[in-house]
Motif scaffolding. Structure first.
Motif, mmCIF file in Angstrom:
data_model
loop_
_atom_site.group_PDB
_atom_site.id
_atom_site.type_symbol
_atom_site.label_atom_id
_atom_site.label_comp_id
_atom_site.label_asym_id
_atom_site.label_seq_id
_atom_site.Cartn_x
_atom_site.Cartn_y
_atom_site.Cartn_z
ATOM 1 N N ARG A 15 4.143 6.217 -5.276
ATOM 2 C CA ARG A 15 4.060 6.555 -6.484
ATOM 3 C C ARG A 15 2.859 7.216 -7.060
ATOM 4 N NH1 ARG A 15 4.997 0.869 -6.727
ATOM 5 N NH2 ARG A 15 2.737 0.818 -7.646
ATOM 6 N N ARG A 16 1.437 6.863 -6.572
ATOM 7 C CA ARG A 16 0.453 7.714 -7.060
ATOM 8 C C ARG A 16 -0.222 8.699 -6.279
ATOM 9 N NH1 ARG A 16 -1.653 4.055 -10.988
ATOM 10 N NH2 ARG A 16 -0.219 2.938 -11.829
ATOM 11 N N LEU A 66 0.801 -1.179 0.085
ATOM 12 C CA LEU A 66 0.083 -0.043 -0.091
ATOM 13 C C LEU A 66 0.693 1.228 -0.115
ATOM 14 C CD1 LEU A 66 -2.788 -0.949 2.626
ATOM 15 C CD2 LEU A 66 -2.784 -1.286 0.160
ATOM 16 N N ARG A 67 1.860 1.167 0.819
ATOM 17 C CA ARG A 67 2.805 2.424 1.008
ATOM 18 C C ARG A 67 3.612 2.748 -0.375
ATOM 19 N NH1 ARG A 67 4.535 1.079 7.291
ATOM 20 N NH2 ARG A 67 2.563 1.839 8.136
#
Length: 519
Positions: free
Chosen positions: A450-451, A444-445
């Motif tokens: 990135r997004r 998740l991290r």
């Protein structure tokens, strides 16, 4: 000081008292002298001025009206100047001053009004010189008291040499720092502290009871109001000299308060470092005993940890909670290390003879007195056999406090008494917790990095709101469809379906384990 009495005592002015006026009028401080021949000088005469007149107004008004106008202006009195045309003071003026209680003096034809002005100037200069000399001498005495370590009590002692005033110094945590001629109750100190918390602080506070109103002289350090020099008299009963002396003393008390704050800041930093040492585990365990000794805590016996915080709804600790906790243990004659965080206050001390729950209950009563209306809780860890074994009790104490903040009714409990999933997590070592948390949360991290997708934030909110889509979306300020898309991505990245209870447990425990691993 410029008064009618001091002018009368000057033989060069050849003044004669005709009307003494009301009691104390001759000894009252006069503002200045004002020469006028207007029939109504009240718009121009300031309160406390001495009116000088030759009586030229008699052609336009009566002595009674002139005197009433002077009285209405609040003048200190009248000096009537004799002249060739008026060799005696008019009886009508004498009678009017008698009736109104206004002092009346007579000056001979040989003395001009300029002599009165010069005499007033000389008295004013002497008064200012005496005030300046007194301020310098007092300043030297106050500086000496501070430099010699006499503290706030030494400052009050200097003041009491000049003015027999009932004084006390109270800080914003309602603690008594010093007193001289005055003893304030805990309730009265609380009223002072409440006054200091207002913006701006009041000039006076009502201490109720026999004390009545008291004047506050603010004591600040680094721009804030940290304490007050309290005089148990209303400001209207203080002379200008007394007010100046108290104001000067308050400035010197600021130095003392700043010094105390610097010491407390150093102690707080060392205490916080001690918690970091304990939480780091074996890496810095050897440093813990020496740090405990620096605070007077014997590291060779059993040690206990208590964590205090305000209940749910008070998300951060209030100013003064750390000091209140520290003062409580000192009053119990117990050496302690107190470290205040953003949400709790941790106390590390040698195991006391008093039963730990009983001690915690007494601590809560002390906090309630300082913060009426606030609900506090105390979490207890299991005793540590050695200083090197403090990590587990510290985590337990903080976790117990965290759980108690969310529960109603119970205010004191040990970690083992609570029966929460955090108990199971707390039994694991840091590496195990970290490995479990990373295995779930790292994907998740990485995606968030990135997004900038806020998946971890979304997961925390979703679990906090018990899986309710509408409530979670509202809390995150997103559309429900956006929330569903994010949850689908979380399921894809972690392999755990946010709609299944079993997988939700994994996700929740991962977040909890991550928090525990971080200490």
């Amino acid at each position: 000081m410029l008064t009618l009495a001091t002018l009368l005592q000057d033989p060069s002015l050849e003044l004669e008292l005709l009307v003494a006026g009301a009691d104390g009028s001759l000894d009252g401080a006069a503002l200045w002298v004002h020469n006028t021949e207007l029939p109504d000088p009240s718009p121009y005469v300031r309160e406390g001025e001495i009116v000088l007149t030759n009586g030229l107004w008699q052609e336009q008004t009566t002595a009674a009206d002139f005197t009433r106008n002077v009285r209405r202006a609040g003048a200190a009195g009248i000096i009537f100047g004799l002249r060739a045309q008026t060799p005696e003071t008019p009886q009508a003026l004498v009678d009017a001053c008698e009736e109104l209680g206004l002092p009346l003096l007579e000056i001979s034809t040989r003395v001009p009004f300029t002599a009165v002005t010069e005499a007033a100037s000389a008295l004013r200069a002497d008064q200012r010189r005496d005030a300046l000399v007194g301020m310098v001498r007092r300043g030297d005495a106050l500086a000496q008291a501070i430099s010699h370590g006499a503290g706030a009590s030494g400052v009050l002692a200097v003041l009491r040499r000049e003015h027999e005033l009932p004084l006390a110094v109270v800080d914003r945590m309602a603690r008594p720092l010093a007193s001289a001629g005055a003893e304030l109750s805990a309730e009265q100190r609380r009223l002072v502290a409440e006054g200091l918390a207002r913006h701006p602080p009041p000039l006076e506070v009502d201490l109720a009871g026999e004390q009545g109103r008291a004047t506050l002289f603010l004591v600040g350090a680094v721009g804030d109001t940290d304490a007050a020099l309290v005089c148990l008299k209303p400001v209207t009963e203080l002379s200008r000299q007394e007010q100046d002396a108290l104001d000067q003393a308050a400035r010197f008390l600021s130095l003392e308060v700043a010094k105390q704050q610097a010491v407390q800041a150093i102690e707080l930093r060392f205490a916080s470092e001690l918690l970091d040492m304990i939480l780091s585990g074996t890496r810095r365990a050897a440093e813990v005993p020496d740090r405990l000794r620096a605070f007077g805590v014997d590291p060779t016996g059993e040690l206990v940890v208590l964590t205090t915080a305000f209940a749910d709804g008070d998300e951060s600790t209030l100013p003064g909670l750390s000091e209140t906790v520290g003062s409580f243990f000192l009053d119990q004659s117990l050496a302690v290390v107190v470290a205040g965080g953003s949400q709790d206050v941790v106390a590390v001390l040698q195991r006391p003879r008093k039963e730990l729950h009983e001690l915690a209950e007494a601590l809560l009563r002390s906090i309630a007195q300082r913060f009426p209306g606030r609900r506090a809780v105390v979490g207890l860890g299991e005793p540590a056999a050695t200083a090197q074994a403090l990590r587990q009790p510290l985590i337990q104490s903080r976790e117990a406090c965290r759980v108690l903040r969310r529960r109603q009714g119970q205010a004191v409990a040990s970690f083992n008494e609570l029966g929460t999933h955090r108990l199971l997590l707390g039994l694991q070592d840091t590496e195990t917790l970290r490995n479990f948390a990373d295995g779930v949360l790292v994907p998740l991290r990485e995606f968030d990095r990135r997004r900038d997708a806020e998946l971890e934030t979304t997961l925390k909110a979703f679990l906090q709101y018990d899986g309710q889509y509408a409530a979670t979306a509202a809390a995150l300020y997103v559309h429900v469809n956006t929330l569903r898309n994010r949850l689908a991505k979380i399921t894809e990245l972690t392999g755990r379906d946010t709609g299944r209870t079993e997988d939700r447990v994994d996700l929740y425990l991962a977040l909890e384990a991550d928090e525990l691993a971080q200490g």
